[in-house]
Scaffold this motif. Structure first.
Motif, mmCIF file in Angstrom:
data_model
loop_
_atom_site.group_PDB
_atom_site.id
_atom_site.type_symbol
_atom_site.label_atom_id
_atom_site.label_comp_id
_atom_site.label_asym_id
_atom_site.label_seq_id
_atom_site.Cartn_x
_atom_site.Cartn_y
_atom_site.Cartn_z
ATOM 1 N N GLY A 426 -27.507 82.684 -14.038
ATOM 2 C CA GLY A 426 -26.285 82.162 -14.627
ATOM 3 C C GLY A 426 -25.110 82.206 -13.681
ATOM 4 O O GLY A 426 -23.962 82.349 -14.103
ATOM 5 N N GLY A 427 -25.380 82.118 -12.376
ATOM 6 C CA GLY A 427 -24.325 82.143 -11.364
ATOM 7 C C GLY A 427 -23.921 83.536 -10.919
ATOM 8 O O GLY A 427 -23.125 83.684 -9.988
ATOM 9 N N ALA A 428 -24.460 84.579 -11.535
ATOM 10 C CA ALA A 428 -24.113 85.962 -11.178
ATOM 11 C C ALA A 428 -25.151 86.537 -10.219
ATOM 12 O O ALA A 428 -26.355 86.323 -10.392
ATOM 13 N N ASN A 429 -24.671 87.265 -9.211
ATOM 14 C CA ASN A 429 -25.564 87.962 -8.283
ATOM 15 C C ASN A 429 -25.974 89.300 -8.892
ATOM 16 O O ASN A 429 -25.113 90.120 -9.247
ATOM 17 N N ILE A 430 -27.273 89.519 -9.011
ATOM 18 C CA ILE A 430 -27.806 90.741 -9.613
ATOM 19 C C ILE A 430 -28.710 91.422 -8.594
ATOM 20 O O ILE A 430 -29.587 90.784 -8.005
ATOM 21 N N PHE A 431 -28.489 92.725 -8.368
ATOM 22 C CA PHE A 431 -29.247 93.469 -7.372
ATOM 23 C C PHE A 431 -30.263 94.385 -8.063
ATOM 24 O O PHE A 431 -29.874 95.345 -8.755
ATOM 25 N N PRO A 432 -31.549 94.111 -7.906
ATOM 26 C CA PRO A 432 -32.578 94.903 -8.588
ATOM 27 C C PRO A 432 -32.492 96.402 -8.328
ATOM 28 O O PRO A 432 -32.767 97.199 -9.225
ATOM 29 N N ALA A 433 -32.118 96.795 -7.110
ATOM 30 C CA ALA A 433 -32.092 98.229 -6.790
ATOM 31 C C ALA A 433 -31.151 98.992 -7.717
ATOM 32 O O ALA A 433 -31.422 100.136 -8.097
ATOM 33 N N GLU A 434 -30.038 98.368 -8.083
ATOM 34 C CA GLU A 434 -29.085 99.015 -8.989
ATOM 35 C C GLU A 434 -29.724 99.248 -10.354
ATOM 36 O O GLU A 434 -29.572 100.333 -10.953
ATOM 37 N N ILE A 435 -30.464 98.272 -10.849
ATOM 38 C CA ILE A 435 -31.100 98.383 -12.166
ATOM 39 C C ILE A 435 -32.229 99.412 -12.125
ATOM 40 O O ILE A 435 -32.391 100.231 -13.032
ATOM 41 N N GLU A 436 -33.013 99.382 -11.052
ATOM 42 C CA GLU A 436 -34.131 100.324 -10.904
ATOM 43 C C GLU A 436 -33.642 101.767 -10.896
ATOM 44 O O GLU A 436 -34.291 102.661 -11.463
ATOM 45 N N SER A 437 -32.492 102.014 -10.253
ATOM 46 C CA SER A 437 -31.979 103.388 -10.155
ATOM 47 C C SER A 437 -31.605 103.954 -11.513
ATOM 48 O O SER A 437 -31.577 105.174 -11.694
ATOM 49 N N VAL A 438 -31.319 103.083 -12.490
ATOM 50 C CA VAL A 438 -30.997 103.536 -13.845
ATOM 51 C C VAL A 438 -32.276 103.710 -14.666
ATOM 52 O O VAL A 438 -32.480 104.729 -15.337
ATOM 53 N N ILE A 439 -33.172 102.730 -14.598
ATOM 54 C CA ILE A 439 -34.387 102.765 -15.430
ATOM 55 C C ILE A 439 -35.304 103.922 -15.041
ATOM 56 O O ILE A 439 -35.954 104.517 -15.899
ATOM 57 N N ILE A 440 -35.362 104.258 -13.738
ATOM 58 C CA ILE A 440 -36.292 105.304 -13.286
ATOM 59 C C ILE A 440 -35.946 106.662 -13.896
ATOM 60 O O ILE A 440 -36.786 107.567 -13.953
ATOM 61 N N GLU A 441 -34.706 106.814 -14.397
ATOM 62 C CA GLU A 441 -34.299 108.083 -14.991
ATOM 63 C C GLU A 441 -34.814 108.257 -16.419
ATOM 64 O O GLU A 441 -34.734 109.349 -16.978
ATOM 65 N N MET A 442 -35.360 107.200 -17.028
ATOM 66 C CA MET A 442 -35.888 107.310 -18.388
ATOM 67 C C MET A 442 -37.107 108.240 -18.401
ATOM 68 O O MET A 442 -37.992 108.112 -17.536
ATOM 69 N N PRO A 443 -37.208 109.144 -19.343
ATOM 70 C CA PRO A 443 -38.378 110.038 -19.390
ATOM 71 C C PRO A 443 -39.686 109.285 -19.619
ATOM 72 O O PRO A 443 -40.752 109.782 -19.254
ATOM 73 N N GLU A 444 -39.604 108.088 -20.204
ATOM 74 C CA GLU A 444 -40.821 107.310 -20.451
ATOM 75 C C GLU A 444 -41.342 106.619 -19.191
ATOM 76 O O GLU A 444 -42.447 106.077 -19.178
ATOM 77 N N VAL A 445 -40.546 106.626 -18.104
ATOM 78 C CA VAL A 445 -40.848 105.814 -16.920
ATOM 79 C C VAL A 445 -41.287 106.684 -15.745
ATOM 80 O O VAL A 445 -40.575 107.604 -15.334
ATOM 81 N N ALA A 446 -42.473 106.378 -15.210
ATOM 82 C CA ALA A 446 -42.950 107.051 -13.998
ATOM 83 C C ALA A 446 -42.602 106.237 -12.762
ATOM 84 O O ALA A 446 -42.365 106.792 -11.689
ATOM 85 N N ASP A 447 -42.577 104.924 -12.885
ATOM 86 C CA ASP A 447 -42.273 104.047 -11.759
ATOM 87 C C ASP A 447 -41.808 102.705 -12.320
ATOM 88 O O ASP A 447 -42.201 102.318 -13.435
ATOM 89 N N CYS A 448 -40.976 101.994 -11.559
ATOM 90 C CA CYS A 448 -40.508 100.699 -12.047
ATOM 91 C C CYS A 448 -40.122 99.796 -10.893
ATOM 92 O O CYS A 448 -39.841 100.263 -9.786
ATOM 93 N N ALA A 449 -40.115 98.508 -11.154
ATOM 94 C CA ALA A 449 -39.677 97.509 -10.180
ATOM 95 C C ALA A 449 -39.042 96.353 -10.928
ATOM 96 O O ALA A 449 -39.588 95.853 -11.911
ATOM 97 N N VAL A 450 -37.864 95.947 -10.470
ATOM 98 C CA VAL A 450 -37.128 94.844 -11.078
ATOM 99 C C VAL A 450 -37.156 93.653 -10.134
ATOM 100 O O VAL A 450 -36.971 93.803 -8.923
ATOM 101 N N PHE A 451 -37.373 92.464 -10.680
ATOM 102 C CA PHE A 451 -37.444 91.255 -9.858
ATOM 103 C C PHE A 451 -37.049 90.052 -10.712
ATOM 104 O O PHE A 451 -36.941 90.145 -11.944
ATOM 105 N N GLY A 452 -36.809 88.942 -10.051
ATOM 106 C CA GLY A 452 -36.405 87.733 -10.755
ATOM 107 C C GLY A 452 -37.505 86.693 -10.766
ATOM 108 O O GLY A 452 -38.285 86.587 -9.818
ATOM 109 N N VAL A 453 -37.577 85.935 -11.854
ATOM 110 C CA VAL A 453 -38.515 84.819 -11.949
ATOM 111 C C VAL A 453 -37.749 83.595 -12.447
ATOM 112 O O VAL A 453 -36.663 83.709 -13.031
ATOM 113 N N SER A 454 -38.297 82.419 -12.221
ATOM 114 C CA SER A 454 -37.623 81.182 -12.581
ATOM 115 C C SER A 454 -37.356 81.098 -14.078
ATOM 116 O O SER A 454 -38.181 81.513 -14.896
ATOM 117 N N ASP A 455 -36.186 80.537 -14.409
ATOM 118 C CA ASP A 455 -35.807 80.361 -15.806
ATOM 119 C C ASP A 455 -35.083 79.023 -15.940
ATOM 120 O O ASP A 455 -34.149 78.734 -15.173
#
Length: 521
Positions: A426-455
């Motif tokens: 939607g015209g906004a620059n989004i950096f996966p590393a920032e999102i990953e650093s938050v999600i990895i702190e969830m107790p339910e999460v052992a590992d994660c990776a954020v990426f973009g796909v066509s929409d």
């Protein structure tokens, strides 16, 4: 006794520097007999072991480069690398060669004149739960292409290389192939610069803060540039004990600190996360007070993880931004990291950075742009096994690898993400590393990776792949509930994938192209 290399396991194998040099001279003579000389290439296909650095020393004696091969890869994937680099000799642990199915492809490499098979040490067999130590159909016969490394070193009248070491040609690394076929990173030989071996010796003090009698631990795969280079610093220094583990285990790491009174260690973010998820009863069980320096590089270190490790071990953690092509470029201490969260530090002596826009203009302080770096101590490099080099790879003496970031008013560098990984939604620059650093702190999460796909509507949408921690699961609603108040809504993943494991290297690098590929089929 300082300067001993230790191969860790149930029983410790020790090699003094004199013993290593004696074995290196025997190996160097054998290489010379195979015609290996200046700027030729030797390939090493081995799990973590002391023998690797004896082979490296042998290469220094004959003046050859060396390629460290990823031992997770099947032979058919390595043959193109061996062919591209023109390897003359291959050293391989025997358990990694699966009989004729592997030997036949190797016979197709035209430059390969000899293959030295090495009996896989017991410490490695135990750690990887292997039982068969002689997977080759038969022992190599004299005069054939396949030679026995162990027999070579055990020969009572083994000949030794008698000349002094030549100028160090160093490692000839290949990229992991996350964006396509692996490319060789071949550094020019520049006689106006110091011998690279002396540079590594200097880095042992300037980067690693090592002094006589210190004890360095490494368990990350030595085919990766960073752990290999740091161990090479110890070898060049000549007075540092090195402890090599075949693979990382969080509790065993704590045991090793107490057992060997380790002072220095190379620890990547995925190792830290595994350490932090140990039960408190295990974390407090061992005396880790001897450890006073730990370096992380290779993948982004989330600020919360770093802060938790500092709270546990004290202010001993350093982070460096680096790359196989360029080396270590920045360094930040724990004290600085607490004042400058998420920064990777300032340039080390001899390094310089520029932040440039897409049209190659200098960015203002705080503005995100492409990171360009120059290290005066290392000669320029060229890629092999590629049809071309991107036109914007170099700006003068400065080089970029596609990372994006910014510099603050005090000169500290912040990494946002790889340019190729940045999501534009939607015209906004989004950096996966920032999102990953938050999600990895969830107790339910052992590992994660954020990426973009066509929409179709937004251009790209945010997707997260998650490996759940044992006994847990996760839903997109639970994920969004957790992210509320922590990330802007436009950064929230629109889709959640649950996977048994993510395609991640041991050093933390993840192959996001493999995750994206599922959406392009």
């Amino acid at each position: 006794m300082a300067g001993v290399f230790h191969q860790c396991g149930q029983s410790i194998c020790k090699r003094t520097r004199d013993e290593m040099d004696e074995r290196a001279r025997i190996i160097a003579h054998a290489l010379a007999e195979q015609g290996v000389c200046d700027n030729d290439v030797v390939a090493i296909f081995m799990r973590n072991h002391v023998d690797i650095f004896e082979i490296v020393e042998a290469c220094r004696y004959v003046g050859s480069r060396y390629v460290l091969l990823n031992w997770h890869s099947p032979i058919v994937e390595l043959v193109p690398i061996l062919d591209d680099c023109g390897a003359k000799v291959l050293f391989a642990h025997r358990d990694l060669l699966k009989g004729e199915n592997d030997l036949k492809p190797l016979s197709l490499v035209p430059t390969l004149s000899a293959i030295y098979t090495i009996k896989t040490p017991k410490s490695i067999l135990e750690r990887y739960h292997l039982t068969d130590n002689s997977l080759l159909a038969s022992e190599p016969k004299a005069g054939e292409q396949y030679q026995c490394f162990d027999t070579l070193l055990a020969a009572p009248n083994a000949k030794r290389h008698s000349k002094p070491p030549k100028r160090f040609k160093g490692m000839f690394p290949y990229t992991s192939g996350s964006t396509g076929k692996p490319k060789g990173i071949k550094r020019d030989e520049d006689l106006t610069r110091p011998d690279p071996y002396l540079i590594f010796k200097g880095l042992s003090e300037a980067l690693m803060q090592l002094s006589i009698g210190d004890r360095f631990f490494v368990s990350a795969p030595l085919y990766h540039s960073a752990p290999h280079a740091l161990t090479l610093c110890c070898l060049a220094a000549g007075n540092i004990d090195v402890y090599i583990e075949p693979q990382f285990d969080p509790e065993r790491f704590l045991q090793d600190i107490e057992r060997f009174k380790l002072t220095h260690a190379y620890i990547v973010p995925t190792m830290m996360v595994r350490l932090l998820k140990l039960p408190e009863s295990i974390r407090s069980k061992y005396d880790t007070s001897s450890l006073r320096f730990a370096l992380s590089t290779g993948s982004a270190l989330p600020g919360d993880v770093k802060e938790a490790m500092i709270n546990w071990f004290g202010p001993i953690f350093y982070e460096s931004y680096g790359a196989s092509e360029l080396g270590f470029m920045t360094l930040i201490s724990s004290q600085e990291a607490l004042e400058k969260p998420n920064s990777v530090g300032k340039p080390i002596p001899g390094a310089a950075l520029k932040i440039l826009s897409d049209n190659k203009e200098a960015c203002e302080v705080g503005d995100v742009g492409v990171i360009y770096a120059h290290l005066s101590m290392f000669a320029p490099f060229k890629y092999t096994n590629t049809t071309g080099t991107p036109s914007d790879l170099h700006v003068g003496e400065f080089t970029t690898l596609g990372d994006m970031g910014y510099v603050d008013e005090d000169g500290y560098l912040y990494i946002c993400d790889r340019k190729k990984d940045m999501i534009i939604s939607g015209g906004a620059n989004i950096f996966p590393a920032e999102i990953e650093s938050v999600i990895i702190e969830m107790p339910e999460v052992a590992d994660c990776a954020v990426f973009g796909v066509s929409d179709a509507e937004y251009g790209e949408k945010v997707v997260v792949a998650v490996q759940c921690s044992p006994g847990n699961t996760l839903s997109i609603d639970t994920l969004h509930g957790y992210l509320g108040g922590k990330l802007a809504r436009f950064k929230w993943p629109k889709m959640l994938q649950i996977l048994d494991a993510l395609p991640r290297e041991d050093t933390g690098k993840i192959f996001k192209n493999k995750l994206r590929a599922q959406f392009s089929q």
